[in-house]
Design an enzyme around this catalytic site. Structure first.
Site, short mmCIF file in Angstrom:
data_model
loop_
_atom_site.label_atom_id
_atom_site.label_comp_id
_atom_site.label_asym_id
_atom_site.label_seq_id
_atom_site.Cartn_x
_atom_site.Cartn_y
_atom_site.Cartn_z
N ASN A 83 -10.34 0.61 -0.40
CA ASN A 83 -9.40 0.49 0.52
C ASN A 83 -10.05 0.84 1.97
OD1 ASN A 83 -7.53 0.02 -1.22
ND2 ASN A 83 -6.21 1.73 -0.86
N SER A 102 -11.59 4.90 1.98
CA SER A 102 -13.23 4.52 1.96
C SER A 102 -13.65 3.92 3.17
CB SER A 102 -13.16 3.30 0.93
OG SER A 102 -12.42 3.72 -0.28
N ASP A 162 0.89 -1.24 0.04
CA ASP A 162 0.22 -0.02 -0.01
C ASP A 162 1.00 1.27 -0.03
OD1 ASP A 162 -2.33 1.45 0.32
OD2 ASP A 162 -2.25 1.44 2.39
P1 13P Z 1 -9.28 4.84 5.19
O1 13P Z 1 -8.54 5.84 6.06
O2 13P Z 1 -10.30 5.53 4.90
O3 13P Z 1 -9.46 3.44 5.91
O4 13P Z 1 -8.32 4.61 3.84
C1 13P Z 1 -7.45 3.51 4.05
C2 13P Z 1 -6.53 3.68 2.74
O5 13P Z 1 -6.99 4.22 1.51
C3 13P Z 1 -5.31 2.66 2.60
O6 13P Z 1 -4.62 3.01 1.46
O1 G3H Z 2 -3.27 5.26 3.77
C1 G3H Z 2 -2.81 4.48 4.87
C2 G3H Z 2 -3.45 3.43 5.46
O2 G3H Z 2 -4.39 3.77 6.38
C3 G3H Z 2 -2.06 2.43 6.19
O3 G3H Z 2 -1.64 3.40 7.32
O4 G3H Z 2 0.53 3.89 6.96
O5 G3H Z 2 -0.16 4.23 9.27
O6 G3H Z 2 -0.03 2.03 8.24
P1 G3H Z 2 -0.23 3.43 7.99
ZN ZN Z 3 -4.63 5.03 0.78
#
Ligand code: 13P
Ligand code: G3H
Ligand code: ZN
Length: 324
Positions: free
Chosen positions: A254, A212, A81
């Site tokens: 996501n 999302s 991610d």
């Molecule tokens: P949220 O913060 O809405 O859960 O989004 C998560 C996300 O986009 C991770 O890449």
């Molecule tokens: O978009 C980010 C995700 O919510 C992951 O969060 O980078 O704190 O692990 P993080």
């Molecule tokens: Zn994201």
């Protein structure tokens, strides 16, 4: 069964969206796999750079491999991610990840294209799918905080050009959502007008919606009633909009913040209600069950519930045809 995002999207496109959930620990991993099976849905495991630093990338890989053995029925993607170029290469070369996200969305268009193109070449050579991003969501992700005024929606014309130039497998679009618990002030809605234009320019091409989480009011109230101090104006995406977005080409949705809210609610309530206990397995057990139920509820909203055997069979068929 680990599958690539490209394989999964071929089966899901236009019919349903697949939930992408971040994991950092063992309890989330069990909950996610159980929820996927409970709802008979495929899912995408997301690993952020922050998670790789927190748990150690080797621990996360070992945990997922163990979960694969414990839950052999599961069909899932292992996805990086919000990767930078270096982390993408590390994941591609590991031979474990089946999908990476290169997030160069903060760069000017040409530089974003250049970086994404390089990652696509290296990933495709190893059969790994690539998600790229164009436009900028508001909120906080990894070390980057995008102030609300600097967030910008994806330009549908640019989106078409970007996909043509980069060869990416899916495109994360900024369509009004943002990361974290405070997404909307006033009207709560995805920008369907922008999404429609993007899909028109990229028919059949998988789109991704970040930010999302639905941030349920009930969850915020329970957390605060159990000692939390979350801002009650917290607001997320209406989860009844997931499926309409899926029909417009959003194939990956996501969700991370909502899982953190489940964790916080379970632990705050458990410790409030059992002040004499100090065994972490008590709240851990409750969390795994609650998280599994949460994942199953998302599968229903995304339209991915009860698609597991169809997805598995279609992907096996795709692989057979490719090999022939
Ligand atoms: P949220 O913060 O809405 O859960 O989004 C998560 C996300 O986009 C991770 O890449
Ligand atoms: O978009 C980010 C995700 O919510 C992951 O969060 O980078 O704190 O692990 P993080
Ligand atoms: Zn994201």
């Amino acid at each position: 069964m680990i599958v690539t995002a490209a394989e999964l999207f071929k089966v899901a496109y236009g019919k349903f969206a697949v939930g992408a959930y971040n994991i950092n620990n063992m309890e989330q991993t069990h909950g996610l796999f159980r929820g996927g099976i409970q709802s008979q849905s495929p899912f995408i495991i997301q690993i952020s750079k922050g998670a790789r630093k927190y748990a150690d990338k080797r621990m996360l890989e070992a945990m997922i491999r163990a979960a694969e053995a414990i839950y052999p029925e599961a069909v899932f993607v292992v996805h990086l991610d919000h990767g930078d170029e270096e982390t993408c290469y590390d994941c591609i070369d590991s031979g474990f990840y089946s999908s990476v996200m290169i997030d160069a969305s903060h760069e000017p268009f040409e530089k974003n294209v250049e970086i994404t193109r390089r990652v696509v070449e290296r990933a495709h050579a190893k059969g790994v799918s690539v998600e790229a991003e164009l436009g900028m969501l508001g909120g906080v992700e990894e070390d980057v905080k995008v102030e609300e005024g600097h967030a910008c929606l994806t330009d549908p014309e640019q989106a078409k050009e970007f996909v043509r130039l980069t060869g990416c497998d899916s495109l994360a679009c900024a369509i009004g959502t943002s990361h974290g618990a405070y997404k909307f002030k006033g009207k709560q809605s995805i920008r369907f007008d922008v999404l429609e234009k993007i899909q028109k320019n990229l028919p059949g091409f998988p789109l991704v919606m970040h930010g999302s989480s639905s941030v349920p009011k009930s969850e915020i109230m329970r957390i605060n009633a159990a000692g939390g101090k979350l801002d009650p104006s917290a607001c997320g995406v209406d989860d009844n909009e997931y499926l309409p977005a899926a029909k417009l080409g959003v194939t990956k949705i996501n969700i991370d913040t909502d899982g953190r809210l489940v964790w916080t609610r379970v632990h705050r309530e458990y410790l409030r209600d059992h002040p004499e206990e100090f065994d972490f397995r008590g709240p851990g057990r409750v969390f795994m069950t609650e998280y599994a139920n949460f994942i199953a509820s998302r599968s229903e909203k995304l339209g991915s519930a009860n698609t597991l055997s169809e997805v598995r069979n279609s992907i096996l068929e795709l692989r057979k045809n490719k090999a022939a």
